[in-house]
Scaffold this motif. Structure first.
Motif, PDB file in Angstrom:
ATOM      1  N   PHE A   1      -5.087  -1.926   1.147  1.00 26.87           N
ATOM      2  CA  PHE A   1      -4.859  -2.775  -0.025  1.00 26.87           C
ATOM      3  C   PHE A   1      -4.604  -4.221   0.397  1.00 26.87           C
ATOM      4  CE2 PHE A   1      -1.787  -4.916  -2.761  1.00 26.87           C
ATOM      5  CZ  PHE A   1      -2.508  -4.969  -3.942  1.00 26.87           C
TER       6      PHE A   1
ATOM      7  N   VAL B   1      -4.182 -10.461  -1.683  1.00 26.43           N
ATOM      8  CA  VAL B   1      -2.843 -10.924  -2.045  1.00 26.43           C
ATOM      9  C   VAL B   1      -2.208 -11.685  -0.896  1.00 26.43           C
ATOM     10  CG1 VAL B   1      -2.326  -9.133  -3.734  1.00 26.43           C
ATOM     11  CG2 VAL B   1      -1.719  -8.773  -1.353  1.00 26.43           C
TER      12      VAL B   1
ATOM     13  N   LEU C   1      -4.796  -0.892  -5.966  1.00 24.67           N
ATOM     14  CA  LEU C   1      -3.383  -0.819  -6.339  1.00 24.67           C
ATOM     15  C   LEU C   1      -3.127   0.428  -7.191  1.00 24.67           C
ATOM     16  CD1 LEU C   1      -0.709  -2.273  -6.017  1.00 24.67           C
ATOM     17  CD2 LEU C   1      -1.164  -3.482  -8.137  1.00 24.67           C
TER      18      LEU C   1
ATOM     19  N   LEU D   1       5.354  10.761  -3.649  1.00 20.52           N
ATOM     20  CA  LEU D   1       6.792  10.481  -3.566  1.00 20.52           C
ATOM     21  C   LEU D   1       7.540  11.142  -4.721  1.00 20.52           C
ATOM     22  CD1 LEU D   1       6.921   6.759  -2.379  1.00 20.52           C
ATOM     23  CD2 LEU D   1       7.444   8.812  -1.076  1.00 20.52           C
TER      24      LEU D   1
ATOM     25  N   TYR E   1       7.859  14.634  -3.821  1.00 17.18           N
ATOM     26  CA  TYR E   1       8.928  14.703  -2.822  1.00 17.18           C
ATOM     27  C   TYR E   1      10.295  14.689  -3.500  1.00 17.18           C
ATOM     28  CZ  TYR E   1      12.015  13.282   0.963  1.00 17.18           C
ATOM     29  OH  TYR E   1      13.044  13.223   1.865  1.00 17.18           O
ATOM     30  N   GLY E   2      10.443  13.758  -4.444  1.00 20.37           N
ATOM     31  CA  GLY E   2      11.719  13.645  -5.143  1.00 20.37           C
ATOM     32  C   GLY E   2      12.095  14.926  -5.879  1.00 20.37           C
TER      33      GLY E   2
ATOM     34  N   PRO F   1      14.797  18.238  -2.583  1.00 19.61           N
ATOM     35  CA  PRO F   1      16.201  18.672  -2.660  1.00 19.61           C
ATOM     36  C   PRO F   1      16.365  20.170  -2.425  1.00 19.61           C
ATOM     37  CG  PRO F   1      15.695  17.218  -4.483  1.00 19.61           C
ATOM     38  CD  PRO F   1      14.399  17.494  -3.792  1.00 19.61           C
TER      39      PRO F   1
ATOM     40  N   LEU G   1       5.045 -12.926  -0.262  1.00 18.14           N
ATOM     41  CA  LEU G   1       4.472 -12.508  -1.541  1.00 18.14           C
ATOM     42  C   LEU G   1       5.564 -12.344  -2.590  1.00 18.14           C
ATOM     43  CD1 LEU G   1       1.623 -11.510  -2.582  1.00 18.14           C
ATOM     44  CD2 LEU G   1       2.571  -9.225  -2.305  1.00 18.14           C
TER      45      LEU G   1
ATOM     46  N   ARG H   1      20.739  14.835  -5.479  1.00 14.35           N
ATOM     47  CA  ARG H   1      19.337  14.991  -5.821  1.00 14.35           C
ATOM     48  C   ARG H   1      18.649  13.641  -5.946  1.00 14.35           C
ATOM     49  NH1 ARG H   1      16.984  19.779  -7.716  1.00 14.35           N
ATOM     50  NH2 ARG H   1      15.173  18.793  -8.602  1.00 14.35           N
TER      51      ARG H   1
ATOM     52  N   PHE I   1      16.780  11.576  -3.137  1.00 14.84           N
ATOM     53  CA  PHE I   1      15.410  11.883  -2.760  1.00 14.84           C
ATOM     54  C   PHE I   1      14.404  11.091  -3.588  1.00 14.84           C
ATOM     55  CE2 PHE I   1      17.714  15.542  -1.193  1.00 14.84           C
ATOM     56  CZ  PHE I   1      17.144  15.734   0.048  1.00 14.84           C
ATOM     57  N   LEU I   2      14.896  10.452  -4.630  1.00 10.61           N
ATOM     58  CA  LEU I   2      13.993   9.654  -5.462  1.00 10.61           C
ATOM     59  C   LEU I   2      13.987   8.181  -5.040  1.00 10.61           C
ATOM     60  CD1 LEU I   2      14.593  11.279  -8.932  1.00 10.61           C
ATOM     61  CD2 LEU I   2      12.425  11.180  -7.710  1.00 10.61           C
TER      62      LEU I   2
ATOM     63  N   PRO J   1      12.872   6.677  -2.317  1.00 10.71           N
ATOM     64  CA  PRO J   1      11.571   6.156  -1.864  1.00 10.71           C
ATOM     65  C   PRO J   1      10.653   5.832  -3.027  1.00 10.71           C
ATOM     66  CG  PRO J   1      12.161   8.099  -0.599  1.00 10.71           C
ATOM     67  CD  PRO J   1      13.180   7.975  -1.689  1.00 10.71           C
ATOM     68  N   LEU J   2      10.662   6.670  -4.048  1.00  9.41           N
ATOM     69  CA  LEU J   2       9.785   6.447  -5.195  1.00  9.41           C
ATOM     70  C   LEU J   2      10.160   5.148  -5.911  1.00  9.41           C
ATOM     71  CD1 LEU J   2       7.505   7.586  -6.960  1.00  9.41           C
ATOM     72  CD2 LEU J   2       9.275   8.627  -8.383  1.00  9.41           C
TER      73      LEU J   2
ATOM     74  N   PHE K   1       9.128   2.221  -3.940  1.00 10.55           N
ATOM     75  CA  PHE K   1       7.676   2.076  -3.990  1.00 10.55           C
ATOM     76  C   PHE K   1       7.223   1.475  -5.319  1.00 10.55           C
ATOM     77  CE2 PHE K   1       3.568   3.894  -5.265  1.00 10.55           C
ATOM     78  CZ  PHE K   1       2.775   3.303  -4.312  1.00 10.55           C
TER      79      PHE K   1
ATOM     80  N   MET L   1       7.717  -2.109  -5.343  1.00 13.62           N
ATOM     81  CA  MET L   1       6.729  -2.769  -4.499  1.00 13.62           C
ATOM     82  C   MET L   1       5.397  -2.909  -5.226  1.00 13.62           C
ATOM     83  SD  MET L   1       6.008  -1.798  -0.587  1.00 13.62           S
ATOM     84  CE  MET L   1       4.530  -0.866  -0.802  1.00 13.62           C
ATOM     85  N   VAL L   2       5.010  -1.853  -5.931  1.00 18.05           N
ATOM     86  CA  VAL L   2       3.739  -1.902  -6.659  1.00 18.05           C
ATOM     87  C   VAL L   2       3.778  -2.998  -7.719  1.00 18.05           C
ATOM     88  CG1 VAL L   2       2.297  -0.657  -8.303  1.00 18.05           C
ATOM     89  CG2 VAL L   2       3.039   0.472  -6.230  1.00 18.05           C
TER      90      VAL L   2
ATOM     91  N   LEU M   1       5.515  -5.758  -7.631  1.00 23.18           N
ATOM     92  CA  LEU M   1       5.399  -7.048  -6.957  1.00 23.18           C
ATOM     93  C   LEU M   1       3.973  -7.294  -6.473  1.00 23.18           C
ATOM     94  CD1 LEU M   1       8.747  -7.141  -5.036  1.00 23.18           C
ATOM     95  CD2 LEU M   1       7.949  -8.787  -6.720  1.00 23.18           C
ATOM     96  N   LEU M   2       3.344  -6.241  -5.958  1.00 30.47           N
ATOM     97  CA  LEU M   2       1.967  -6.407  -5.500  1.00 30.47           C
ATOM     98  C   LEU M   2       1.060  -6.733  -6.685  1.00 30.47           C
ATOM     99  CD1 LEU M   2       1.608  -3.528  -2.882  1.00 30.47           C
ATOM    100  CD2 LEU M   2       1.699  -5.973  -2.437  1.00 30.47           C
ATOM    101  N   GLY M   3       1.361  -6.111  -7.817  1.00 30.88           N
ATOM    102  CA  GLY M   3       0.577  -6.396  -9.010  1.00 30.88           C
ATOM    103  C   GLY M   3       0.714  -7.851  -9.416  1.00 30.88           C
ATOM    104  N   VAL M   4       1.944  -8.364  -9.399  1.00 28.67           N
ATOM    105  CA  VAL M   4       2.147  -9.779  -9.693  1.00 28.67           C
ATOM    106  C   VAL M   4       1.420 -10.623  -8.654  1.00 28.67           C
ATOM    107  CG1 VAL M   4       3.842 -11.615  -9.902  1.00 28.67           C
ATOM    108  CG2 VAL M   4       4.368  -9.340 -10.784  1.00 28.67           C
ATOM    109  N   GLY M   5       1.509 -10.169  -7.398  1.00 26.70           N
ATOM    110  CA  GLY M   5       0.866 -10.891  -6.305  1.00 26.70           C
ATOM    111  C   GLY M   5      -0.629 -11.044  -6.513  1.00 26.70           C
ATOM    112  N   LEU M   6      -1.238 -10.049  -7.127  1.00 28.77           N
ATOM    113  CA  LEU M   6      -2.683 -10.103  -7.369  1.00 28.77           C
ATOM    114  C   LEU M   6      -3.080 -11.273  -8.244  1.00 28.77           C
ATOM    115  CD1 LEU M   6      -3.986  -6.488  -8.039  1.00 28.77           C
ATOM    116  CD2 LEU M   6      -4.716  -8.067  -6.276  1.00 28.77           C
TER     117      LEU M   6
END
Lengths: 657, 178, 154
Positions: free
Chosen positions: A291, A297, A315, A326, A329-330, A334, A373, B2, B5-6, B8-9, B12, B15-16, B18-23
């Motif tokens: 990407f 970007v 994207l 993810l 995973y979430g 657990p 960025l 519990r 474990f969320l 990372p999501l 992420f 981040m998506v 911000l990347l979208g704004v970055g585009l």
């Protein structure tokens, strides 16, 4: 006609990918064996069609079919056949096709080497790979079709970028992609395990060889890229912290962490959830790299496909693949039971520390790459994050990795004693510090702490790696028997760690003791660097197949030995680019490097000369690491695992232990 | 527990976004640190009159534009007709900074394509360009009555940029007390 | 072009041509001064070929800016003054080493905070695991592994 066939093959591949994802995943969820059985056939058919599409594109290049837009943009009839074929991946569309084709090859490999797995697990793994493939193929077909025709074909093509007309650049992308895409296997295993809920030691055992092979390709690819940059870009640098390099380095770091974490999960059943997360991370970073490079970007000279539509598509793809996994995973992690017991000082924690350090290093690179960025997106202005930042952050985070890498096997599982290990290795520590001091003395520079520390670390790393191997060997009464009793995994590990030390030595010595001179040289003038006298003998005009060059001739004399170096300044006729082809006299302990600058009056040239000690060790070490990966992946127990058909299904029957 | 474990999501998803704004952003455009600061001083020969100097004093007391151009610059040619048109309307005086050019080539260029500039400073070695933070020709600065830089366009002006940003800004600046 | 033109896919930006650049022949008072100059131009970003340092860029502007830096260093001024000269004109964007200010705190501290977090994570996990008492591989898992290995292990 050929291009249309290729296009058709791509569409067929997409159909197969749909079959490969749809039926097996539904079948595995619903327990329908017939549906699950679709996986292997569809996967193989997909691979066949992708190879056919790739072949069609290659044929269009070979036959100079400039009515195909992509061929017209990246080839020329004067380009030698060899480079016409490598030009297939010389641009955006073709390299995406290469990506897809390599995914097809990995899929094929999984269909062949998965006989020891249960049917539902294979169905899930191949199903997930099929999902990824669907995304990539849609991307190619909708936004980056390499088979698009031009209404009015040009008489001749635009030619391949001169930088890519080179052997190293020919094999670098396939290698790197084998690594990137290979991580999709570990990813699919992880997602399949989450889906099925069978996240156990056996899962780690299966994932390991695949991860090792992908890691090996990635290592080789990065090493090749670095080597190429060194000799092709004309000034002798080998690593630049460019966004594109970072895009390949982040997955490498995480894949390295994954290899180590898988070892713990396999041997001790610990870190299961963490290992799954790493497998997801590793492949996610490969996709993210795609990407970053393709969307525009980030400013990178490589980001040539700066097309917002493509960026948006990737994207979304990223969001679905990574976000979806993810999320899974979430929801599922657990429930994972992790029962291993270990103390603070133990091999488990040593490897977990290795993971934390490597992931932090990868995270720092991601932070540095994305920070400008973020600042820009929040409207706070523009900043740059470059090599000084990465050097400053990366070195302290990685130093403990080098410190501990060699000692791994000295730490027993469950519980280890730091004092005992310190006692066993104190002489090695002394040896390393001495070696560091001696090296500094040889080069007459005792003040440079950074180089001293790096050399000491490198010697320590190789000494502890060797000592660890020896301490295992001597458990047998005869050393030969001891050597024979070690698994290839142990040898692979030792070689890879030693390779890391070789890289460090190369970095330290070439970084600190390089001598660079930029001088004006008229014909028959001489300049000396250390023991080497470079005499310029003037330039001649040389005609290449698609370029004209000024070729300089330098006689380099040292004692009685004389070598002739012929650097070139090439002007490519179609691309109207000037390229510097440096001339290098390679050696194990030093490279001599000559690059032509600009012509000056009276046949004189500005010339850059370098004496670069031990620079070759950087790539030699990379090669050692890759070889270590090959050795470890070929370890007996993985092959045994492959032969044991349906061992898993038989497993719960008789528990004797 | 519990929820950990969320994490990372969640990271992420952020981040998506911000990347979208970055585009939507242009990574090549670098904002000028001169916005809101006085125009850097210079005094150099004029393009048409090598013996007479053009100085940055000219920006005082009027709202004006400084357009950095060169005859070797391809995209300058692209925006040039717009500048000529703008000059004819007489809504804002345009001064030129002829950047790293050859005098004859520059004069010939203006003779052929029309001269929208009240006067052009001849910056042969690019020193003034550096003082003004020029990095990609053409660039256009908007300067207010007090001689303060208020806006900068990097790259060729477009009709939309002139109508939607430049002229309204000029109008607004004219309304400000001098 | 050197610094950034790597990896498989690239197209060159405006006017940047892949040649070994920065071949100006310079003279310095001593090697310290030369090293200062070389390090400075390495750490400053070219605004034209945006992914290259001043040292590597072949762009016209980069050449001019190298000259400026060279003059500043030769005239006995400090590195900070040279950097200041460029930041005044082009902003923080020219600095490959981002300055430490509130906006970049997260950038500079982030890696070390993450590391600290990781170490705490290791510690907390260890306690948790030292407390549990069940076998690490359960019987079924061990049996599976044993079967996978077959009879090769004595």
């Amino acid at each position: 006609m050929i291009a249309e066939l290729g296009h058709l093959a791509l569409v067929m591949a997409l159909m197969m990918a749909l079959l490969q994802a749809g039926f097996p995943l539904a079948g595995a969820a619903g327990g329908v064996p017939l549906w699950m059985a679709v996986a292997r056939g569809a996967g193989r058919a997909q691979c066949f069609f992708l190879l056919a599409a790739f072949g069609c594109l290659a044929a269009s290049f070979a036959l100079n079919d400039f009515s195909v837009a992509y061929v017209a943009q990246h080839s020329n009839s004067a380009l030698p056949l060899y480079y016409r074929l490598s030009a297939v991946w010389g641009g955006h569309e073709g390299s995406m096709l290469l990506w897809a084709t390599i995914l097809g090859l990995w899929t094929l490999a999984v269909t062949i080497f998965s006989r020891s797995l249960t049917e539902d697990f294979v169905a899930r793994v191949l199903g997930v790979m099929g999902l990824v493939s669907i995304g990539i193929l849609l991307f190619i077909l909708l936004t980056s079709n390499p088979f698009e025709r031009l209404a009015v074909p040009p008489a001749d093509g635009n030619d391949l970028n001169p930088l890519l007309q080179d052997f190293g650049m020919t094999i670098h992308p396939p290698m790197l992609y084998m690594g990137y895409v290979g991580l999709s296997v570990a990813f699919s295993f992880a997602v399949a395990a989450l889906l099925s809920g069978s996240l156990d030691a056996a899962w780690a055992r299966w994932s390991r060889p695949w991860t090792l092979v992908a890691w090996t390709f990635l290592t080789a690819g990065i090493t090749l890229g670095s080597w190429w940059a060194y000799y092709e870009l004309g000034w002798g640098g080998w690593w630049f912290w460019d966004p594109v390099e970072n895009a390949s380095f982040m997955p490498w770091l995480v894949a390295t962490a994954l290899i180590h974490s898988l070892a713990v999960t396999e041997k001790r059943g610990a870190f299961k959830a963490w290992t799954v997360l790493l497998a997801i991370f590793a492949f996610s970073l490969s996709l993210l790299g795609t990407f970053l490079v393709r969307s525009g970007v980030l400013t990178s000279v490589h980001a040539f496909a700066t097309d917002p539509a493509r960026g948006l598509f990737i994207l979304v793809l990223l969001g679905v693949v990574i976000g979806g996994s993810l999320m899974l995973y979430g929801l599922r992690a657990p429930a994972v039971r992790d029962n291993a017991r270990y103390e603070l000082v133990s091999r488990e924690n040593l490897l977990l520390l290795n993971n934390v350090l490597l992931v932090t290093a990868a995270g720092s690179i991601l932070l540095g790459t994305l920070y400008p960025l973020v600042v820009d997106a929040l409207g706070l202005g523009k900043i740059s994050v470059g090599p000084p930042y990465f050097d400053a952050v990366f070195a302290p985070v990685m130093a403990p990795v080098f410190l501990l890498a060699g000692t791994g096997l000295l730490f027993p599982w469950r519980s280890a004693s730091l004092t005992a290990i310190a006692r066993r290795t104190r002489w090695l520590a002394l040896l390393s510090v001495t070696a560091g001091i001696v090296t500094m003395a040889v080069f007459w520079n005792l003040r440079d702490i950074k180089t001293f520390a790096t050399i000491t670390l490198a010697i320590w790393l190789v000494a502890t790696a060797g000592y660890t191997l020896w301490s295992r060997v001597r458990l047998r009464e005869h050393w030969l028997a001891g050597l024979r009793s070690q698994s290839r995994g142990v040898y692979g590990m030792t070689l890879a760690h030693a390779g890391l030390a070789v890289v460090l030595i190369g970095i330290a010595l070439s970084g600190c003791y390089t001598v660079e001179k930029t001088v004006r040289l008229a014909p028959s003038e001489t300049v000396t660097i250390g023991d080497y006298a470079f005499t310029f003998r003037g330039t001649t005009r040389v005609e290449g197949p698609n370029y004209t060059a000024s070729q300089g001739e330098f006689a380099v004399r040292s004692g009685t030995r004389e070598v002739i170096l012929k650097p070139e300044k090439r002007a490519y006729r179609v691309q109207r680019n000037t390229m510097t082809e440096a001339a290098i006299d390679p050696g194990l302990t030093r490279d001599l490097y000559v690059a032509l600058g600009e012509p000056m009056d009276n046949g004189a040239w500005s010339v850059r000369l370098y004496y670069k000690p031990f620079i070759r060790w950087i790539w030699l070490g990379g090669l050692c690491m890759a070889l270590g990966g090959v050795l470890a992946a070929s370890d007996k127990r993985y092959r045994v695992a492959a032969r044991q058909k349906a061992a898993l299904s038989a497993a719960p029957s008789s528990a004797t232990a | 527990m519990r929820l950990t474990f969320l994490i990372p999501l969640v990271v992420f998803v952020l981040m998506v976004v911000l990347l979208g704004v970055g585009l939507t952003l242009n990574p090549r455009e670098v904002p000028s640190p001169f916005i809101g600061k006085p125009a850097p001083a210079f005094s150099v020969p004029q393009l048409h009159a090598p013996d007479e100097a053009l100085t940055s004093e000219v920006f005082r007391g009027q709202v004006s534009l400084l357009n950095v151009w060169a005859s070797w610059c391809v995209s300058c040619r692209q925006e040039h007709p717009l500048l000529v048109e703008l000059a004819k309307t007489d809504r804002v005086p345009i001064y030129g900074l002829n950047y790293k050019d050859e005098r004859n080539a520059a004069l010939e260029w203006l003779a052929r394509l029309g001269n929208p500039y009240r006067s052009s400073a001849f910056d042969a070695d690019g020193r003034i360009g550096i003082d003004w933070g020029v990095y990609g020709v053409p660039e256009t600065f908007v300067i207010d009555r007090k001689g303060i830089i208020r806006h900068k366009f990097t790259g060729p002006l477009t009709r939309e940029a002139i109508d939607d940003i430049l002229l309204p800004l000029v109008q607004q600046l004219k309304g400000e007390p001098g | 072009m050197k610094r950034s033109v790597r990896a498989c896919l690239l197209v060159l930006c405006c006017g940047c041509v892949p040649v070994a650049s920065a071949t100006e022949i310079r003279t310095f008072k001593d090697t310290t001064e030369q090293l200062r100059y070389e390090q400075l131009v390495e750490e400053l970003r070219c605004l034209v070929c945006q992914n290259q340092s001043l040292a590597d860029s072949d762009a016209d502007l980069a050449r001019d800016l190298r000259d400026e830096v060279y003059q500043i260093i030769r005239s006995g001024k400090s590195d900070e003054e040279a950097v200041q000269f460029l930041v005044e004109r082009y902003g923080d964007f020219v600095l490959y080493r981002p300055p430490v200010k509130p906006m970049t705190w997260l950038l500079w501290l982030g890696p070390f905070l993450a590391l600290a977090g990781g170490l705490l994570f290791i510690r907390s996990r260890t306690r948790q695991h030292a407390a549990t008492r069940s076998p690490e591989l359960n019987a079924a898992e061990r049996e599976r592994l044993r079967q996978l290995e077959g009879d090769t292990r004595k």
